[in-house]
Structure formats: structure tokens, C-alpha cells
Design a protein around this motif. Structure first.
Motif, PDB file in Angstrom:
ATOM      1  N   UNK A  78       0.846  -1.199   0.000  1.00  0.00           N
ATOM      2  CA  UNK A  78       0.000   0.000   0.000  1.00  0.00           C
ATOM      3  C   UNK A  78       0.880   1.247   0.000  1.00  0.00           C
ATOM      4  N   UNK A  79       1.942   1.213   0.792  1.00  0.00           N
ATOM      5  CA  UNK A  79       2.868   2.349   0.857  1.00  0.00           C
ATOM      6  C   UNK A  79       3.501   2.599  -0.515  1.00  0.00           C
ATOM      7  N   UNK A  80       3.986   1.544  -1.145  1.00  0.00           N
ATOM      8  CA  UNK A  80       4.628   1.692  -2.453  1.00  0.00           C
ATOM      9  C   UNK A  80       3.638   2.192  -3.501  1.00  0.00           C
ATOM     10  N   UNK A  81       2.419   1.682  -3.460  1.00  0.00           N
ATOM     11  CA  UNK A  81       1.402   2.114  -4.412  1.00  0.00           C
ATOM     12  C   UNK A  81       1.061   3.589  -4.204  1.00  0.00           C
ATOM     13  N   UNK A  82       0.982   4.021  -2.943  1.00  0.00           N
ATOM     14  CA  UNK A  82       0.704   5.422  -2.669  1.00  0.00           C
ATOM     15  C   UNK A  82       1.801   6.346  -3.149  1.00  0.00           C
ATOM     16  N   UNK A  83       3.058   5.982  -2.904  1.00  0.00           N
ATOM     17  CA  UNK A  83       4.180   6.802  -3.362  1.00  0.00           C
ATOM     18  C   UNK A  83       4.260   6.823  -4.882  1.00  0.00           C
ATOM     19  N   UNK A 107       3.844  10.106  -8.004  1.00  0.00           N
ATOM     20  CA  UNK A 107       4.870  10.424  -8.996  1.00  0.00           C
ATOM     21  C   UNK A 107       6.265   9.999  -8.621  1.00  0.00           C
ATOM     22  N   UNK A 108       6.422   9.222  -7.549  1.00  0.00           N
ATOM     23  CA  UNK A 108       7.756   8.782  -7.133  1.00  0.00           C
ATOM     24  C   UNK A 108       8.303   7.752  -8.114  1.00  0.00           C
ATOM     25  N   UNK A 109       9.593   7.833  -8.398  1.00  0.00           N
ATOM     26  CA  UNK A 109      10.265   6.808  -9.179  1.00  0.00           C
ATOM     27  C   UNK A 109      10.459   5.572  -8.289  1.00  0.00           C
ATOM     28  N   UNK A 110      10.796   4.413  -8.877  1.00  0.00           N
ATOM     29  CA  UNK A 110      11.050   3.237  -8.030  1.00  0.00           C
ATOM     30  C   UNK A 110      12.103   3.493  -6.953  1.00  0.00           C
ATOM     31  N   UNK A 111      13.152   4.247  -7.264  1.00  0.00           N
ATOM     32  CA  UNK A 111      14.178   4.542  -6.263  1.00  0.00           C
ATOM     33  C   UNK A 111      13.640   5.461  -5.180  1.00  0.00           C
ATOM     34  N   UNK A 112      12.831   6.447  -5.565  1.00  0.00           N
ATOM     35  CA  UNK A 112      12.240   7.350  -4.574  1.00  0.00           C
ATOM     36  C   UNK A 112      11.236   6.620  -3.700  1.00  0.00           C
ATOM     37  N   UNK A 113      10.459   5.687  -4.291  1.00  0.00           N
ATOM     38  CA  UNK A 113       9.516   4.897  -3.496  1.00  0.00           C
ATOM     39  C   UNK A 113      10.257   4.004  -2.512  1.00  0.00           C
ATOM     40  N   UNK A 114      11.355   3.393  -2.960  1.00  0.00           N
ATOM     41  CA  UNK A 114      12.165   2.557  -2.061  1.00  0.00           C
ATOM     42  C   UNK A 114      12.756   3.397  -0.939  1.00  0.00           C
ATOM     43  N   UNK A 134      -1.693  12.336  -9.099  1.00  0.00           N
ATOM     44  CA  UNK A 134      -0.380  12.937  -8.852  1.00  0.00           C
ATOM     45  C   UNK A 134      -0.464  14.450  -9.030  1.00  0.00           C
ATOM     46  N   UNK A 135       0.138  15.221  -8.148  1.00  0.00           N
ATOM     47  CA  UNK A 135       0.035  16.684  -8.246  1.00  0.00           C
ATOM     48  C   UNK A 135       0.836  17.230  -9.415  1.00  0.00           C
ATOM     49  N   UNK A 136       0.405  18.358  -9.918  1.00  0.00           N
ATOM     50  CA  UNK A 136       1.186  19.050 -10.942  1.00  0.00           C
ATOM     51  C   UNK A 136       2.514  19.478 -10.331  1.00  0.00           C
ATOM     52  N   UNK A 137       3.582  19.126 -10.977  1.00  0.00           N
ATOM     53  CA  UNK A 137       4.902  19.404 -10.425  1.00  0.00           C
ATOM     54  C   UNK A 137       5.577  18.164  -9.894  1.00  0.00           C
ATOM     55  N   UNK A 138       4.835  17.041  -9.835  1.00  0.00           N
ATOM     56  CA  UNK A 138       5.450  15.766  -9.520  1.00  0.00           C
ATOM     57  C   UNK A 138       5.652  15.507  -8.039  1.00  0.00           C
ATOM     58  N   UNK A 139       6.571  14.592  -7.775  1.00  0.00           N
ATOM     59  CA  UNK A 139       6.766  14.084  -6.426  1.00  0.00           C
ATOM     60  C   UNK A 139       7.273  15.159  -5.467  1.00  0.00           C
ATOM     61  N   UNK A 167       9.106   9.678   3.119  1.00  0.00           N
ATOM     62  CA  UNK A 167       8.276   9.140   4.199  1.00  0.00           C
ATOM     63  C   UNK A 167       7.112  10.063   4.475  1.00  0.00           C
ATOM     64  N   UNK A 168       5.924   9.680   4.071  1.00  0.00           N
ATOM     65  CA  UNK A 168       4.790  10.610   4.081  1.00  0.00           C
ATOM     66  C   UNK A 168       4.201  10.840   5.466  1.00  0.00           C
ATOM     67  N   UNK A 169       4.228   9.835   6.373  1.00  0.00           N
ATOM     68  CA  UNK A 169       3.641  10.038   7.707  1.00  0.00           C
ATOM     69  C   UNK A 169       4.080   8.945   8.657  1.00  0.00           C
ATOM     70  N   UNK A 170       4.558   9.356   9.830  1.00  0.00           N
ATOM     71  CA  UNK A 170       4.883   8.442  10.929  1.00  0.00           C
ATOM     72  C   UNK A 170       3.919   8.745  12.060  1.00  0.00           C
ATOM     73  N   UNK A 171       3.297   7.709  12.644  1.00  0.00           N
ATOM     74  CA  UNK A 171       2.238   7.941  13.628  1.00  0.00           C
ATOM     75  C   UNK A 171       2.160   6.784  14.614  1.00  0.00           C
ATOM     76  N   UNK A 172       1.264   6.909  15.576  1.00  0.00           N
ATOM     77  CA  UNK A 172       1.035   5.823  16.517  1.00  0.00           C
ATOM     78  C   UNK A 172       0.434   4.627  15.785  1.00  0.00           C
ATOM     79  N   UNK A 173       0.868   3.444  16.147  1.00  0.00           N
ATOM     80  CA  UNK A 173       0.298   2.227  15.573  1.00  0.00           C
ATOM     81  C   UNK A 173      -1.053   1.953  16.209  1.00  0.00           C
ATOM     82  N   UNK A 174      -1.921   1.283  15.467  1.00  0.00           N
ATOM     83  CA  UNK A 174      -3.231   0.913  15.989  1.00  0.00           C
ATOM     84  C   UNK A 174      -3.343  -0.604  16.113  1.00  0.00           C
ATOM     85  N   UNK A 175      -3.282  -1.312  14.979  1.00  0.00           N
ATOM     86  CA  UNK A 175      -3.467  -2.768  15.012  1.00  0.00           C
ATOM     87  C   UNK A 175      -2.286  -3.454  15.684  1.00  0.00           C
ATOM     88  N   UNK A 176      -1.074  -3.166  15.208  1.00  0.00           N
ATOM     89  CA  UNK A 176       0.097  -3.820  15.799  1.00  0.00           C
ATOM     90  C   UNK A 176       0.344  -3.341  17.225  1.00  0.00           C
TER      91      UNK A 176
END
Length: 395
Positions: free
Chosen positions: A35-40, A44-51, A93-98, A272-281
Motif C-alpha cells: 500500500x505504501x509503495x502504491x501510494x508513493x 509520482x515517485x520513481x522506483x528509487x524514490x519509493x524505495x 499525482x500533483x502538478x509538479x510531480x513528487x 516518508x509521508x507520515x509516521x504515527x502511533x500504531x493501531x493494530x500492531x
């Protein structure tokens, strides 16, 4: 003999929470990294930027989980925002890219910091009806939750075994449904052969961070940053606190929000788009299964944090496999990971009959993919549902 028994008992006190923490990290990563990779990728992220984004999130939430758990002596588990990633995946994807998306990530992180520091602002966010927030989240998740069944129609020989494995594990052991589905996905990709041929060389699979200079755009801030902030607070931070409280822990919310928002600001330039408190884990680390003694469960969260840092070392490989596989197959796995969240969001949103029309307006506008003035559907859905909700209250 008595001394040996005491040593064995002490060892179990350490092994049990550490095992729970390791399992939480493995399940948390395997269940939703697609899900994270699909969102990035959608941003507009490239494979390297998504990684790089995946690695930054693993390092950020691992490090912060260790620090907060040691500081508070509580099992404070940190995660990425899976619903936030789904929001990105369903947004154009926003105008202007990642780079523009990174600017929106920074704004979202800054708003979380403000929510932790300024109580009036936090109360304003809390004033948003939970039913409308749930309707917005359900609308965001709908398109991805349809992906598994679209994949079965498009690639039945590859997608059907994945869906069947997931369904079988839901019946046998729900916790391991997504890791097993992911394992079957990798097997199908390797059997197909075309994806394996597209994998990069070994040197390109080494973990590394890619810095993206942010670009701030008002449309992206309103259409991406603001909904990302709201989804992160409503579906991660608030439930994460509730999990801790239900297990007898009462941390002060403000410092936790400030810490997660600050870490989001650190990881955002690397994707890294968001770091937050875990819920399920968080329930796996804070519950009685982690340790009989509540005073020792913080060890589980520390173990999970350290495990995330180690798991981050395979982020580039995971992103490479996902990039080489058929996109609809990765979307299918991401959709399976979100079906439970979709059911929970929609069920909670429709719980109050008096608010159902407003909730459905929020849900339908968000799910429609409406984009107006360069601003995505999540914002317009919440705005439309909120306006109808206020109108009904006045009447």
C-alpha cells in the motif's frame, strides 16, 4: 534446581515480549508495504524514490518506537499511516510531480506537531464528526479494495491464487492472512518470469535514501496535505491512544503527537509521508499476550522498533519486486490489506442513523474521484458531507 527454574522464568519474561514485538514488526511490514509503495508511486515517485520512502519510514518509526518506549516505559508502537498511503494511492499525482507531494507531506507533519502543541487546534480537529472522517476514509479505500477482484478478471491465473490464499488464511489465522498472501504473490511473480527478468542488479538493491527537495503548492497542501493529516489523526493517532488506554496505559497525548509529527518532518524529504502511533500492531505489543506483567510490555515495542530498522534494509528489494510485477497485481495485494480497514471505517461511519445521509455524501464524493481546481476528492468529500451535516443540525 530452584535457581535453574528462576533463570528459566526470567528468560521467559524477556523472550515473550521480544517475540511479540518481532511478530508485530513482521506482520505490520508484510501486511501493508505494498500500500505504501502504491501510494508513493501514485504521487509520482520513481522506483528509487519509493524505495527511499519505504526505508525512511522503517527507520523513522523503528527509531521513534524505541526512543518513546524506553522514555515512557510503555509499549508505544509506531507505524506508517496505511490509510494515509491509501489516500495517496487514490489521489491524482500533483502538478509538479513528487517534489510537490513531498511539500504536502511536510505540511501534514507540521499540522500534527501543531495539534500536539496547541490544545485549541487539537480540539478543533477533534470537533470533526468521527462519522464523516470514517466516510471519507471509506471513500478513499473503496477503489483499492476493488482492485483484487479487477485483478482476478484481468490476470486470473496470477491473481486468483492470491485471493484464495488470503481468504483461506482469514478462516485459519487472520493475523497471518496478508503475509501468506504476500508470499503467494511473490511466488506467482517468480513463476510468471517476466517480473524476475526485470529485477535490477545486486548493487542496485542496496538500501539508500534519496533526498527530494520539497516544493510547496497550495492546491497540493489542500488536496493532499490536509486530508493526509486528518486521516493520520483519525485513523491512526486517536485509535493508537485508545489501544494503549484500553490496556491500562495513560500517556500524555501531546508529546506523542509532537514526536510523531516531528519524525514525519524528518522522513518527508526522503519520501516518508507520515509516521504515527500504531493501531493494530499496537494491540500485539500492549496486550496481555506480549507479557503477563504490564510493566514489561514496553520490551515488545522496543523489539518491534529494532526489527523495523532491520527490515528496512530490504526496502529496496521489496520496492524492486513490486515495480517489476504487473501493477494490477500489486494493487490487488494492497486492496486485500485494506478490506478490514474499509469494513471498519464504513461500519463505524454508518452507526448513527441520524448522520447517514451526510456520511454517504462524504463517502460518495470521495469515492467518485472528483477533482476540482486541482484539489482531490478527499477534501471535497469532507467539505460536502460537513456542509450537509451542518445543514441538518440547523434544521
Amino acid at each position: 534446581m530452584a535457581q535453574a527454574g528462576e533463570i528459566g522464568g526470567a528468560a521467559k519474561e524477556w523472550v515473550r515480549p521480544v517475540t511479540a514485538g518481532l511478530m508485530a514488526a513482521v506482520v505490520g511490514f508484510a501486511s501493508s508495504f505494498t500500500v505504501v509503495l502504491e501510494g508513493l508511486r501514485a504521487m509520482g515517485a520513481t522506483p528509487l524514490e519509493a524505495a527511499s520512502g519505504l526505508l525512511a519510514l522503517c527507520l523513522g518509526m523503528g527509531l521513534l518506537g524505541v526512543i518513546l518506549s524506553l522514555w515512557q516505559r510503555m509499549p508505544i508502537s509506531i507505524a506508517w499511516a496505511t490509510p494515509g498511503a491509501a489516500l495517496l494511492a487514490s489521489t491524482a499525482a500533483p502538478e509538479g510531480g513528487f517534489a510537490v507531494a513531498v511539500g504536502a507531506f511536510l505540511v501534514a507533519g507540521g499540522l500534527v506537531v501543531i495539534a500536539g502543541l496547541a490544545k485549541p487546534f487539537g480540539r478543533l480537529v477533534a470537533a470533526i464528526p468521527p462519522s464523516l472522517a470514517g466516510g471519507m476514509l471509506a471513500g478513499v479505500l473503496l477503489s483499492l479494495c476493488l482492485a483484487p477482484f479487477k485483478a482476478v478478471g484481468a490476470l486470473p491465473l496470477l491473481a486468483l491464487p492470491i485471493v484464495l490464499a488470503w481468504a483461506l488464511m482469514i478462516r485459519l489465522n487472520r493475523l497471518w492472512a496478508m503475509p501468506v498472501a504476500l508470499a503467494v504473490t511473490i511466488a506467482m511473480v517468480m513463476i510468471d518470469g517476466s517480473a524476475a527478468a526485470n529485477l535490477p542488479a545486486g548493487a542496485d538493491l542496496m538500501p539508500h535514501l534519496v533526498l527530494t527537495a520539497p516544493v510547496f503548492d497550495l492546491k497540493a497542501i489542500i488536496g493532499i496535505g490536509l486530508p493526509l493529516f486528518l486521516v493520520t489523526m483519525a485513523s491512526q493517532n486517536v485509535p493508537g491512544l485508545a489501544v494503549l488506554q484500553s490496556n491500562g496505559y495513560r500517556p500524555e497525548p501531546g508529546p506523542l503527537f509532537v514526536s510523531t509529527g516531528a519524525m514525519s518532518l524528518v522522513t518527508a524529504p526522503f519520501g516518508g509521508f507520515a509516521v504515527n502511533l500504531a493501531a493494530i500492531t499496537a494491540a500485539m505489543c500492549a496486550g496481555p499476550d506480549a507479557a503477563a506483567d504490564p510493566g514489561r510490555r514496553w520490551l515488545a515495542a522496543v523489539a518491534a522498533g529494532l526489527a523495523y530498522i532491520v527490515i528496512g534494509m530490504v526496502a529496496t528489494l521489496a520496492a524492486a519486486v513490486a515495480a517489476a510485477a504487473p501493477p494490477i497485481l500489486i494493487q490487488a495485494v494492497a486492496g486485500l490489506a485494506l478490506i478490514g480497514a474499509f469494513a471498519g471505517a464504513l461500519g463505524n461511519a454508518l452507526a448513527n442513523p441520524a448522520e447517514r445521509e451526510a456520511v454517504l455524501i462524504t463517502f460518495l464524493v470521495t469515492a467518485s474521484g472528483l477533482s476540482f481546481g486541482g484539489i482531490g476528492a478527499a477534501f471535497w468529500g469532507l467539505l460536502a458531507g460537513g456542509a450537509f451535516w451542518l445543514l441538518q443540525r440547523r434544521n
